[in-house]
Motif scaffolding. Sequence first.
Motif, PDB file in Angstrom:
ATOM      1  N   THR A  60       8.332  -8.942  -5.859  1.00 55.84           N
ATOM      2  CA  THR A  60       7.581 -10.139  -5.480  1.00 55.84           C
ATOM      3  C   THR A  60       6.934  -9.863  -4.130  1.00 55.84           C
ATOM      4  OG1 THR A  60       7.643 -12.553  -5.337  1.00 55.84           O
ATOM      5  CG2 THR A  60       9.460 -11.374  -4.292  1.00 55.84           C
ATOM      6  N   GLY A  61       6.196 -10.849  -3.612  1.00 55.31           N
ATOM      7  CA  GLY A  61       5.403 -10.601  -2.422  1.00 55.31           C
ATOM      8  C   GLY A  61       5.787 -11.452  -1.226  1.00 55.31           C
ATOM      9  N   HIS A  62       5.056 -11.225  -0.166  1.00 54.59           N
ATOM     10  CA  HIS A  62       5.177 -11.963   1.084  1.00 54.59           C
ATOM     11  C   HIS A  62       4.921 -13.453   0.843  1.00 54.59           C
ATOM     12  CE1 HIS A  62       4.746 -12.875   5.302  1.00 54.59           C
ATOM     13  NE2 HIS A  62       3.431 -12.966   5.286  1.00 54.59           N
ATOM     14  N   SER A  90      13.424  -7.902  -4.959  1.00 56.04           N
ATOM     15  CA  SER A  90      12.791  -6.846  -4.151  1.00 56.04           C
ATOM     16  C   SER A  90      11.440  -7.298  -3.613  1.00 56.04           C
ATOM     17  CB  SER A  90      12.598  -5.563  -4.971  1.00 56.04           C
ATOM     18  OG  SER A  90      13.798  -5.075  -5.474  1.00 56.04           O
ATOM     19  N   PRO A  91      11.410  -8.222  -2.678  1.00 57.25           N
ATOM     20  CA  PRO A  91      10.133  -8.514  -2.022  1.00 57.25           C
ATOM     21  C   PRO A  91       9.618  -7.250  -1.329  1.00 57.25           C
ATOM     22  CG  PRO A  91      11.815 -10.135  -1.424  1.00 57.25           C
ATOM     23  CD  PRO A  91      12.517  -9.029  -2.128  1.00 57.25           C
ATOM     24  N   VAL A  92       8.336  -6.950  -1.515  1.00 52.23           N
ATOM     25  CA  VAL A  92       7.723  -5.738  -0.971  1.00 52.23           C
ATOM     26  C   VAL A  92       6.412  -6.123  -0.290  1.00 52.23           C
ATOM     27  CG1 VAL A  92       6.769  -3.472  -1.508  1.00 52.23           C
ATOM     28  CG2 VAL A  92       8.717  -4.322  -2.816  1.00 52.23           C
ATOM     29  N   GLY A  93       6.255  -5.736   0.975  1.00 52.69           N
ATOM     30  CA  GLY A  93       4.998  -6.036   1.647  1.00 52.69           C
ATOM     31  C   GLY A  93       5.202  -6.374   3.118  1.00 52.69           C
ATOM     32  N   GLY A 136       4.764  -4.330   9.419  1.00 51.60           N
ATOM     33  CA  GLY A 136       4.566  -5.768   9.284  1.00 51.60           C
ATOM     34  C   GLY A 136       5.819  -6.531   8.907  1.00 51.60           C
ATOM     35  N   SER A 137       5.701  -7.851   8.947  1.00 51.30           N
ATOM     36  CA  SER A 137       6.807  -8.770   8.674  1.00 51.30           C
ATOM     37  C   SER A 137       6.650  -9.391   7.292  1.00 51.30           C
ATOM     38  CB  SER A 137       6.850  -9.888   9.725  1.00 51.30           C
ATOM     39  OG  SER A 137       7.077  -9.343  11.013  1.00 51.30           O
ATOM     40  N   LEU A 138       7.748  -9.448   6.569  1.00 49.25           N
ATOM     41  CA  LEU A 138       7.793  -9.949   5.198  1.00 49.25           C
ATOM     42  C   LEU A 138       8.704 -11.166   5.168  1.00 49.25           C
ATOM     43  CD1 LEU A 138       7.447  -9.501   2.046  1.00 49.25           C
ATOM     44  CD2 LEU A 138       9.398  -7.943   2.227  1.00 49.25           C
ATOM     45  N   THR A 139       8.149 -12.337   4.837  1.00 53.17           N
ATOM     46  CA  THR A 139       8.903 -13.585   4.851  1.00 53.17           C
ATOM     47  C   THR A 139       9.014 -14.154   3.445  1.00 53.17           C
ATOM     48  OG1 THR A 139       8.237 -14.118   7.117  1.00 53.17           O
ATOM     49  CG2 THR A 139       8.946 -15.958   5.732  1.00 53.17           C
TER      50      THR A 139
END
Length: 296
Positions: free
Chosen positions: A121-123, A193-196, A287-290
């Motif tokens: 999944t994403g930011h 697995s958030p990626v970004g 970068g920061s992934l929230t």
Amino acid sequence: MKLLTFVDQGEQKLGVKTDHGIIDISASVKNGINFDIKTDMMDVISGFKEEVARLQDFIDYSISENKAVFVDEEEITWGPSVTRPHKIICIGLNYRKHADETNAPYPEVPILFNKFDNTLTGHKDEIPVPKVTKKLDYEVELGIVIGKKAKYINVDSALDHVFGYCTVNDLSARDLQLRTPQWLLGKSCDKFSPVGPYLVTADEVGNPNDLSLKTYVNGELRQNSNTSDMIFNCAEIVSYISQHMTLEPGDIILTGTPEGVVMGYPEGEQHYLKPGDVVTVEIEKLGSLTNYFTRE
């Protein structure tokens, strides 16, 4: 170069973050620019350094000719920065202080396990806390993205096969993970697995073995370390895996997490993730992934 994906009318589209803003690559191509470039994230990764160079030429030209189409970074729906990996390979217990906090011996060889693409999944996406766990934990991890097929490669040349790096949160349901000797179940629930937010090319990152990593839960700093604490460094990991299986362009390797996970706290001080929590993982240069945690 900082690449990303965003979702537009159900389609994952390629973007590049520049000093002028985020460029929608496919929309810019359609804006009358005659360039032969790829507009899909996985195609760019497979094209490796040559495709990145073509993409950079396209970006420079489109900006200079006022033909670049930009999107609002605050308004887009972020996708995972790697969209269709063939493999997601993870390394367990790869930070010295993390092994110390969990009272585990340092591994003599990398510990490998895997995740699947249902975990991507994403930011800024919402992540439902699965009903089947009461012990959901965070893990900030450096993700290595392969750009060139690798088999039986040595340590000295291993990083030559890396396209770039990304920030990943290797979410882990500890009660499921430790139910059996195999960790897979606790690692592979949906959106684990958030990626970004970005996939940053290797040339822009430089040395991946000296990057700070941090995790914040509801604004509170929980993890604060550096990739220099890894037991097996990035080149050693890529080389080791390549002795046993062929690494393909787009494969993601999660390199382990440092100390500060909930499981490492003393019993009674373990506050696992719950609906309403906000978790940010960040890595220097990447970068920061929230992500926002909700009820399933």
